[in-house]
Design a protein around this motif. Structure first.
Motif, PDB file in Angstrom:
ATOM      1  N   ILE A  51       0.834  -1.186   0.000  1.00  0.00           N
ATOM      2  CA  ILE A  51       0.000   0.000   0.000  1.00  0.00           C
ATOM      3  C   ILE A  51       0.878   1.249   0.000  1.00  0.00           C
ATOM      4  CG2 ILE A  51      -1.657   1.301   1.360  1.00  0.00           C
ATOM      5  CD1 ILE A  51      -2.948  -1.087   0.324  1.00  0.00           C
ATOM      6  N   ALA A  52       1.797   1.257   0.919  1.00  0.00           N
ATOM      7  CA  ALA A  52       2.676   2.416   1.015  1.00  0.00           C
ATOM      8  C   ALA A  52       3.534   2.543  -0.240  1.00  0.00           C
ATOM      9  CB  ALA A  52       3.563   2.297   2.245  1.00  0.00           C
ATOM     10  N   GLN A  53       4.006   1.413  -0.718  1.00  0.00           N
ATOM     11  CA  GLN A  53       4.790   1.445  -1.948  1.00  0.00           C
ATOM     12  C   GLN A  53       3.976   2.045  -3.080  1.00  0.00           C
ATOM     13  OE1 GLN A  53       5.787  -2.752  -2.089  1.00  0.00           O
ATOM     14  NE2 GLN A  53       7.977  -2.257  -1.951  1.00  0.00           N
ATOM     15  N   GLY A  54       2.756   1.566  -3.175  1.00  0.00           N
ATOM     16  CA  GLY A  54       1.889   2.054  -4.236  1.00  0.00           C
ATOM     17  C   GLY A  54       1.675   3.542  -4.125  1.00  0.00           C
ATOM     18  N   LEU A  55       1.566   3.987  -2.919  1.00  0.00           N
ATOM     19  CA  LEU A  55       1.301   5.406  -2.698  1.00  0.00           C
ATOM     20  C   LEU A  55       2.437   6.253  -3.265  1.00  0.00           C
ATOM     21  CD1 LEU A  55      -0.667   7.346  -1.480  1.00  0.00           C
ATOM     22  CD2 LEU A  55       0.557   7.184   0.672  1.00  0.00           C
ATOM     23  N   VAL A  56       3.625   5.847  -2.995  1.00  0.00           N
ATOM     24  CA  VAL A  56       4.725   6.676  -3.493  1.00  0.00           C
ATOM     25  C   VAL A  56       5.085   6.397  -4.950  1.00  0.00           C
ATOM     26  CG1 VAL A  56       5.989   5.361  -1.751  1.00  0.00           C
ATOM     27  CG2 VAL A  56       7.247   6.839  -3.275  1.00  0.00           C
ATOM     28  N   LYS A  57       5.039   5.140  -5.325  1.00  0.00           N
ATOM     29  CA  LYS A  57       5.425   4.852  -6.705  1.00  0.00           C
ATOM     30  C   LYS A  57       4.298   5.073  -7.698  1.00  0.00           C
ATOM     31  CE  LYS A  57       7.869   0.947  -6.791  1.00  0.00           C
ATOM     32  NZ  LYS A  57       9.051   0.177  -7.247  1.00  0.00           N
ATOM     33  N   ASN A  58       3.145   5.243  -7.180  1.00  0.00           N
ATOM     34  CA  ASN A  58       2.004   5.439  -8.052  1.00  0.00           C
ATOM     35  C   ASN A  58       1.819   4.254  -8.999  1.00  0.00           C
ATOM     36  OD1 ASN A  58      -0.206   6.918  -8.584  1.00  0.00           O
ATOM     37  ND2 ASN A  58       0.778   8.226 -10.105  1.00  0.00           N
ATOM     38  N   GLU A  59       2.167   3.090  -8.550  1.00  0.00           N
ATOM     39  CA  GLU A  59       1.832   1.892  -9.304  1.00  0.00           C
ATOM     40  C   GLU A  59       1.676   0.754  -8.310  1.00  0.00           C
ATOM     41  OE1 GLU A  59       4.468   0.284 -12.267  1.00  0.00           O
ATOM     42  OE2 GLU A  59       5.913  -0.394 -10.782  1.00  0.00           O
ATOM     43  N   THR A  60       0.755  -0.138  -8.589  1.00  0.00           N
ATOM     44  CA  THR A  60       0.417  -1.137  -7.582  1.00  0.00           C
ATOM     45  C   THR A  60       0.665  -2.566  -8.041  1.00  0.00           C
ATOM     46  OG1 THR A  60      -1.856  -1.173  -8.386  1.00  0.00           O
ATOM     47  CG2 THR A  60      -1.368   0.310  -6.568  1.00  0.00           C
ATOM     48  N   LYS A  61       1.045  -2.734  -9.289  1.00  0.00           N
ATOM     49  CA  LYS A  61       1.293  -4.080  -9.804  1.00  0.00           C
ATOM     50  C   LYS A  61       0.061  -4.977  -9.664  1.00  0.00           C
ATOM     51  CE  LYS A  61       5.731  -4.211 -10.994  1.00  0.00           C
ATOM     52  NZ  LYS A  61       6.180  -4.734 -12.290  1.00  0.00           N
ATOM     53  N   THR A  62      -1.063  -4.373  -9.815  1.00  0.00           N
ATOM     54  CA  THR A  62      -2.295  -5.150  -9.786  1.00  0.00           C
ATOM     55  C   THR A  62      -3.170  -4.714 -10.945  1.00  0.00           C
ATOM     56  OG1 THR A  62      -3.330  -3.475  -8.405  1.00  0.00           O
ATOM     57  CG2 THR A  62      -2.376  -5.343  -7.279  1.00  0.00           C
ATOM     58  N   ILE A  63      -3.967  -5.618 -11.413  1.00  0.00           N
ATOM     59  CA  ILE A  63      -4.954  -5.231 -12.413  1.00  0.00           C
ATOM     60  C   ILE A  63      -6.312  -5.758 -11.969  1.00  0.00           C
ATOM     61  CG2 ILE A  63      -3.291  -5.308 -14.305  1.00  0.00           C
ATOM     62  CD1 ILE A  63      -4.805  -7.946 -15.132  1.00  0.00           C
ATOM     63  N   GLY A  64      -7.344  -5.158 -12.493  1.00  0.00           N
ATOM     64  CA  GLY A  64      -8.688  -5.624 -12.178  1.00  0.00           C
ATOM     65  C   GLY A  64      -9.256  -6.345 -13.388  1.00  0.00           C
ATOM     66  N   LEU A  65      -9.973  -7.408 -13.115  1.00  0.00           N
ATOM     67  CA  LEU A  65     -10.632  -8.135 -14.199  1.00  0.00           C
ATOM     68  C   LEU A  65     -12.103  -8.246 -13.841  1.00  0.00           C
ATOM     69  CD1 LEU A  65     -10.860 -10.019 -16.657  1.00  0.00           C
ATOM     70  CD2 LEU A  65     -10.011 -11.866 -15.235  1.00  0.00           C
ATOM     71  N   ILE A  66     -12.931  -7.658 -14.663  1.00  0.00           N
ATOM     72  CA  ILE A  66     -14.359  -7.667 -14.355  1.00  0.00           C
ATOM     73  C   ILE A  66     -15.095  -8.557 -15.332  1.00  0.00           C
ATOM     74  CG2 ILE A  66     -16.419  -6.241 -14.154  1.00  0.00           C
ATOM     75  CD1 ILE A  66     -14.809  -4.008 -13.201  1.00  0.00           C
ATOM     76  N   ILE A  67     -15.794  -9.530 -14.782  1.00  0.00           N
ATOM     77  CA  ILE A  67     -16.552 -10.436 -15.633  1.00  0.00           C
ATOM     78  C   ILE A  67     -17.999 -10.464 -15.172  1.00  0.00           C
ATOM     79  CG2 ILE A  67     -14.553 -11.893 -16.079  1.00  0.00           C
ATOM     80  CD1 ILE A  67     -15.656 -13.897 -14.098  1.00  0.00           C
ATOM     81  N   PRO A  68     -18.904 -10.803 -16.065  1.00  0.00           N
ATOM     82  CA  PRO A  68     -20.316 -10.757 -15.703  1.00  0.00           C
ATOM     83  C   PRO A  68     -20.847 -12.007 -15.009  1.00  0.00           C
ATOM     84  CG  PRO A  68     -20.096 -11.043 -18.063  1.00  0.00           C
ATOM     85  CD  PRO A  68     -18.704 -10.990 -17.505  1.00  0.00           C
ATOM     86  N   ASP A  69     -20.208 -13.142 -15.201  1.00  0.00           N
ATOM     87  CA  ASP A  69     -20.816 -14.342 -14.623  1.00  0.00           C
ATOM     88  C   ASP A  69     -19.798 -15.443 -14.370  1.00  0.00           C
ATOM     89  OD1 ASP A  69     -22.382 -16.392 -13.781  1.00  0.00           O
ATOM     90  OD2 ASP A  69     -23.502 -16.625 -15.651  1.00  0.00           O
ATOM     91  N   ILE A  70     -19.397 -15.529 -13.159  1.00  0.00           N
ATOM     92  CA  ILE A  70     -18.365 -16.498 -12.811  1.00  0.00           C
ATOM     93  C   ILE A  70     -18.877 -17.933 -12.879  1.00  0.00           C
ATOM     94  CG2 ILE A  70     -18.778 -16.589 -10.328  1.00  0.00           C
ATOM     95  CD1 ILE A  70     -15.889 -16.626  -9.826  1.00  0.00           C
ATOM     96  N   THR A  71     -20.171 -18.100 -12.887  1.00  0.00           N
ATOM     97  CA  THR A  71     -20.710 -19.459 -12.925  1.00  0.00           C
ATOM     98  C   THR A  71     -20.872 -19.987 -14.349  1.00  0.00           C
ATOM     99  OG1 THR A  71     -23.019 -18.782 -12.855  1.00  0.00           O
ATOM    100  CG2 THR A  71     -21.923 -19.094 -10.754  1.00  0.00           C
ATOM    101  N   ASN A  72     -20.606 -19.156 -15.315  1.00  0.00           N
ATOM    102  CA  ASN A  72     -20.558 -19.636 -16.690  1.00  0.00           C
ATOM    103  C   ASN A  72     -19.090 -19.935 -17.002  1.00  0.00           C
ATOM    104  OD1 ASN A  72     -20.309 -19.960 -19.433  1.00  0.00           O
ATOM    105  ND2 ASN A  72     -21.520 -18.151 -19.969  1.00  0.00           N
TER     106      ASN A  72
END
Lengths: 330, 330
Positions: A51-72
């Motif tokens: 968290i702190a790293q992200g705050l200063v480096k302005n990068e978090t090494k994470t991406i978000g993946l949004i899907i509509p239906d995990i059961t399919n």
DNA sequence: TTGAAAGCGCTAACAG
DNA sequence: CTGTTAGCGCTTTCAA
């Protein structure tokens, strides 16, 4: 609660800046000091606060993946593709499931942005993205899957029209003339394009499109079951084949047909779309349009990664080819 | 890149502390000021930086959920349960998939901890958690699913022994005597306990446990297929029923049997475990031990939430009841 | 090669 | 009711 840089600096008898440098592999640190620091950090079980790293480096090494239906199973397959490509590059992916609900989608988008993910991969529930308007300006780089966009974002799409066209043409070649279309979320790109492909195939073969046999609801088994059930009850039922816009739908359709004691494919033939794992079960053997799911996920991440690295904006659209897999329901 | 509190403070002509207060709903702000601030923030599309918030509040309103196999519908079902319970309480959940790989599990655990998730829900790949040793001390509160633990963490488990026992007893009641056990990841709790339930049922009915018919590999379709295929090839094959430790396995087993032109359940009866959605398809109709998947996810989150809120440590173990669903493969 | 110190965006005392 | 300020844990100049 947590162990910080300072703790380990104290233990090592150096300033915490030095610890930071040692741990993040800066070259200008005395080798001996570095080794000592690393050893201590390990012994104490230090975990940097991302968290702190992200705050200063302005990068978090994470991406978000949004899907509509995990059961399919279609979406988990994609998810695995992005996850594995991501992990290879040191990124973690946060998977979020919207249940085709625009509000939840919006909510997750918000959360993800607030969490400062470096990038986003979306398979939106709806073609309209007005509810996502607010992200246009301030969101991180994003890649869409199965969704055409008109701005500068990239999108990975399958040639839905072509896939649907092939499916329907296959049915026509088998001699079917009365072919139904059973679709999913009305305004999703997938639905609209597959419907277009269906119509195109019908028209080019001089077959009429009867609106009584073009129905859509959700992209799930229940919807397929329900719609088919209703059609079967229609007074002048005369369908001999159905093209359903995804495999889950097809599974529901099959169930409805079975319950009417009709035979598949003799009385009614069925073609699905996606080629989920379960479509190939020996009991199912669903004819379907196959999509390179895992690969789509991989490509989506790779493209996103290039964007993050500020590389050339590349192609706006990456179009993948579908392929018809003929099994026993047609 | 991003809009900060200061930007909107400048616009509103107040200090940024005031903006912070107004936006986070503190009572001691002039109503008019608050309204003005909120309006401006909305107009500018301000999104608070959750990273920074997390840094100071030492809470991130996120939890991590680690599962071993997103392509086995059992886990997505659980995931939906936790996700929905979480969202209701304002938490986002980050789903991570390990492919039954201890190293990936460890890696995600690290990442999640570094990201300062407030809590963790785990369905570990293995009974042994030595590779997770390091988290014992510094990790946030956690809840295990389907994994017995001996420290202070809570775990939500299904009575695997009982479920397996019921399944096998059902087979025995149907007259079967030579019953195989086909399992998954050898050291997983699920596998070990289901095996124990199997043995118990056999022994209590004075039936011998033949090690040639107790095999395990991975919890997936391929493994089931492969193991069954091998058994079928055995010189003195005499099995009349198989209990497989999950439904994916059972699907593979069925496929192998089908390919041998044997009839199910006449020649060989099959019982699975989990009751994934696909088990109930009319073509499959798999007899199986049903688990309340969605509910397990919900409960897991609710328990975690209580822990986060510092409420009483409650029960260490929450044991759910399985129930045998008899369909057509037995 | 190392230490001191600023600052990432925010919240929470503490004053006023 | 509002402004000032310290500090969350870290990285990164700038000096030494």
């Amino acid at each position: 609660m947590s162990l910080t840089l300072k703790d380990i600096a104290k233990e090592a008898g150096v300033s915490y800046a030095t610890v930071s440098r040692a741990l993040s592999g800066h070259p200008e640190v005395n080798k001996i000091t570095r080794k000592k620091i690393i050893k201590i950090a390990e012994k104490m079980g230090y975990q940097p606060n991302a968290i702190a790293q992200g705050l200063v480096k302005n990068e978090t090494k994470t991406i978000g993946l949004i899907i509509p239906d995990i059961t399919n199973p279609f979406f988990p397959a994609i998810a695995r593709g992005v996850e594995e490509a991501a992990i290879e590059k040191g990124y973690s992916t946060f998977l979020c499931n919207t249940n085709w609900n625009k509000n939840i989608e919006k909510k997750y988008l918000n959360v993800l942005i607030q969490k400062q993910v470096d990038g986003l991969i979306l398979t939106p529930s709806s073609e309209s993205t007005t509810h996502l308007k607010f992200i246009e300006e301030l969101s991180p780089p994003k890649v869409f899957i199965n969704k055409i966009i008109n701005n500068s974002d990239t999108s990975i799409i399958i040639d839905n029209i072509k896939g649907a066209y092939q499916a329907v043409e296959h049915l026509i070649n088998k001699g079917h003339k009365k072919i139904a279309y059973i679709g999913g979320e009305k305004y999703s790109t997938a639905n609209k394009e597959r419907l277009r492909g269906y119509k195109k195939a019908m028209q080019q073969n001089d077959l009429p499109v009867n609106n009584d046999y073009v129905k859509m609801k959700g992209f799930n088994r229940d919807s397929g079951y329900f719609i088919m059930k209703e059609m079967l009850l229609g007074e002048s039922f005369e369908i001999t084949a159905v093209f359903s816009a995804n495999d889950m739908l097809a599974l529901g359709v099959i169930q409805a047909i079975r319950e009417s004691n009709l035979k598949i494919p003799e009385d009614i033939a069925i073609v699905g779309f996606d080629d989920i794992e379960f479509a190939s079960l020996p009991e199912i053997q669903l004819t379907t349009v196959s999509q390179p799911k895992y690969q789509m996920g991989q490509i989506a991440f790779d493209v996103l990664y290039e964007k993050l690295k500020g590389q050339k904006a590349n192609e706006r659209r990456i179009i993948l080819e579908p392929s018809l897999v003929i099994r026993e329901t047609s």
